[in-house]
Motif scaffolding. Structure first.
Motif, PDB file in Angstrom:
ATOM      1  N   MET A 176      32.867  50.591  50.673  1.00 46.23           N
ATOM      2  CA  MET A 176      32.539  52.313  51.408  1.00 46.23           C
ATOM      3  C   MET A 176      33.305  52.230  52.267  1.00 46.23           C
ATOM      4  O   MET A 176      33.795  53.350  52.978  1.00 46.23           O
ATOM      5  N   SER A 177      33.745  51.649  53.100  1.00 50.20           N
ATOM      6  CA  SER A 177      34.434  51.049  54.451  1.00 50.20           C
ATOM      7  C   SER A 177      35.941  52.045  53.835  1.00 50.20           C
ATOM      8  O   SER A 177      37.034  52.674  54.687  1.00 50.20           O
ATOM      9  N   TYR A 178      36.904  51.392  53.199  1.00 51.00           N
ATOM     10  CA  TYR A 178      38.262  52.378  52.330  1.00 51.00           C
ATOM     11  C   TYR A 178      37.923  52.738  52.095  1.00 51.00           C
ATOM     12  O   TYR A 178      39.057  53.428  52.810  1.00 51.00           O
ATOM     13  N   LEU A 179      37.051  53.338  50.879  1.00 52.32           N
ATOM     14  CA  LEU A 179      37.102  55.158  50.403  1.00 52.32           C
ATOM     15  C   LEU A 179      37.109  56.423  52.214  1.00 52.32           C
ATOM     16  O   LEU A 179      37.600  57.149  52.325  1.00 52.32           O
ATOM     17  N   MET A 180      36.673  55.060  52.787  1.00 48.63           N
ATOM     18  CA  MET A 180      36.149  56.581  54.325  1.00 48.63           C
ATOM     19  C   MET A 180      37.291  56.571  55.114  1.00 48.63           C
ATOM     20  O   MET A 180      37.912  58.304  55.922  1.00 48.63           O
ATOM     21  N   ALA A 181      38.019  55.354  55.041  1.00 45.75           N
ATOM     22  CA  ALA A 181      39.063  55.253  55.226  1.00 45.75           C
ATOM     23  C   ALA A 181      40.246  56.398  55.162  1.00 45.75           C
ATOM     24  O   ALA A 181      40.915  57.343  55.838  1.00 45.75           O
ATOM     25  N   GLY A 222      33.514  44.414  38.458  1.00 44.08           N
ATOM     26  CA  GLY A 222      34.057  45.447  38.887  1.00 44.08           C
ATOM     27  C   GLY A 222      34.377  46.119  40.287  1.00 44.08           C
ATOM     28  O   GLY A 222      35.385  47.102  39.939  1.00 44.08           O
ATOM     29  N   LYS A 223      33.914  45.235  41.344  1.00 43.53           N
ATOM     30  CA  LYS A 223      34.210  45.412  42.328  1.00 43.53           C
ATOM     31  C   LYS A 223      35.974  45.057  43.071  1.00 43.53           C
ATOM     32  O   LYS A 223      36.586  45.744  43.285  1.00 43.53           O
ATOM     33  N   ALA A 224      36.602  43.995  42.124  1.00 48.87           N
ATOM     34  CA  ALA A 224      37.860  44.046  41.607  1.00 48.87           C
ATOM     35  C   ALA A 224      38.495  45.306  41.435  1.00 48.87           C
ATOM     36  O   ALA A 224      39.731  45.419  41.670  1.00 48.87           O
ATOM     37  N   LYS A 225      38.957  45.577  40.416  1.00 52.41           N
ATOM     38  CA  LYS A 225      39.125  46.760  39.709  1.00 52.41           C
ATOM     39  C   LYS A 225      39.428  47.845  40.322  1.00 52.41           C
ATOM     40  O   LYS A 225      39.770  48.649  40.690  1.00 52.41           O
ATOM     41  N   VAL A 226      37.833  48.328  41.736  1.00 53.84           N
ATOM     42  CA  VAL A 226      37.668  49.080  42.300  1.00 53.84           C
ATOM     43  C   VAL A 226      38.609  49.094  43.247  1.00 53.84           C
ATOM     44  O   VAL A 226      39.843  49.670  44.191  1.00 53.84           O
ATOM     45  N   LEU A 227      38.641  47.451  43.868  1.00 51.31           N
ATOM     46  CA  LEU A 227      39.675  47.569  45.057  1.00 51.31           C
ATOM     47  C   LEU A 227      40.919  47.863  45.065  1.00 51.31           C
ATOM     48  O   LEU A 227      41.810  48.004  45.235  1.00 51.31           O
ATOM     49  N   GLU A 228      41.454  47.608  43.446  1.00 51.54           N
ATOM     50  CA  GLU A 228      42.162  47.306  42.803  1.00 51.54           C
ATOM     51  C   GLU A 228      43.464  49.031  42.698  1.00 51.54           C
ATOM     52  O   GLU A 228      44.150  49.189  43.406  1.00 51.54           O
ATOM     53  N   MET A 229      41.940  50.125  42.504  1.00 57.60           N
ATOM     54  CA  MET A 229      42.236  51.417  42.382  1.00 57.60           C
ATOM     55  C   MET A 229      42.568  51.733  43.582  1.00 57.60           C
ATOM     56  O   MET A 229      43.541  52.764  44.062  1.00 57.60           O
ATOM     57  N   ILE A 230      41.432  51.355  44.914  1.00 60.88           N
ATOM     58  CA  ILE A 230      42.079  51.952  46.098  1.00 60.88           C
ATOM     59  C   ILE A 230      42.999  51.394  46.756  1.00 60.88           C
ATOM     60  O   ILE A 230      43.808  52.302  47.687  1.00 60.88           O
ATOM     61  N   VAL A 231      43.260  50.145  46.392  1.00 63.26           N
ATOM     62  CA  VAL A 231      44.529  50.090  47.337  1.00 63.26           C
ATOM     63  C   VAL A 231      45.760  50.463  46.644  1.00 63.26           C
ATOM     64  O   VAL A 231      47.058  51.456  47.135  1.00 63.26           O
ATOM     65  N   ARG A 232      45.791  50.692  45.130  1.00 63.57           N
ATOM     66  CA  ARG A 232      46.559  51.836  44.722  1.00 63.57           C
ATOM     67  C   ARG A 232      46.711  53.335  45.617  1.00 63.57           C
ATOM     68  O   ARG A 232      48.347  53.792  46.117  1.00 63.57           O
ATOM     69  N   GLU A 280      46.132  53.799  48.540  1.00 67.00           N
ATOM     70  CA  GLU A 280      46.523  53.424  50.186  1.00 67.00           C
ATOM     71  C   GLU A 280      47.752  53.297  49.552  1.00 67.00           C
ATOM     72  O   GLU A 280      48.289  54.323  51.274  1.00 67.00           O
ATOM     73  N   THR A 281      48.136  52.605  48.791  1.00 63.40           N
ATOM     74  CA  THR A 281      49.988  52.638  48.960  1.00 63.40           C
ATOM     75  C   THR A 281      50.501  54.022  48.290  1.00 63.40           C
ATOM     76  O   THR A 281      52.246  53.811  47.764  1.00 63.40           O
ATOM     77  N   GLY A 282      50.181  54.910  48.115  1.00 63.36           N
ATOM     78  CA  GLY A 282      50.636  56.109  47.734  1.00 63.36           C
ATOM     79  C   GLY A 282      50.749  55.979  45.504  1.00 63.36           C
ATOM     80  O   GLY A 282      51.337  56.862  45.592  1.00 63.36           O
ATOM     81  N   ASP A 283      50.318  55.521  45.180  1.00 61.78           N
ATOM     82  CA  ASP A 283      50.479  55.339  43.464  1.00 61.78           C
ATOM     83  C   ASP A 283      49.167  55.714  42.581  1.00 61.78           C
ATOM     84  O   ASP A 283      48.281  55.298  42.534  1.00 61.78           O
TER      85      ASP A 283
END
Length: 65
Positions: A10-15, A48-58, A60-63
């Protein structure tokens, strides 16, 4: 937003989106990188959490692929 959703996600997505409605939409919409499944559904699976976090990082980095 789903109260049971992991606070880290939630924190990552709100950011990124700075809007609960956009976060909810992102979470509930199917994603090609997740095999056409929504992040909310993936979060129910093992790793599942790791997969979602991986998408969020992508995001954040413009991918956006």
């Amino acid at each position: 937003m789903n109260e049971q959703l992991d606070t880290e996600i939630m924190s990552y997505l709100m950011a990124i989106f700075n809007d609960e409605t956009l976060c909810d939409e992102w979470l509930s919409t199917s994603k090609k990188p997740l095999g056409g499944i929504s992040p909310l559904e993936i979060l129910k699976k093992t790793n599942g959490k790791a997969k979602v976090l991986e998408m969020i990082v992508r995001i954040e980095t413009g991918d956006f692929s």
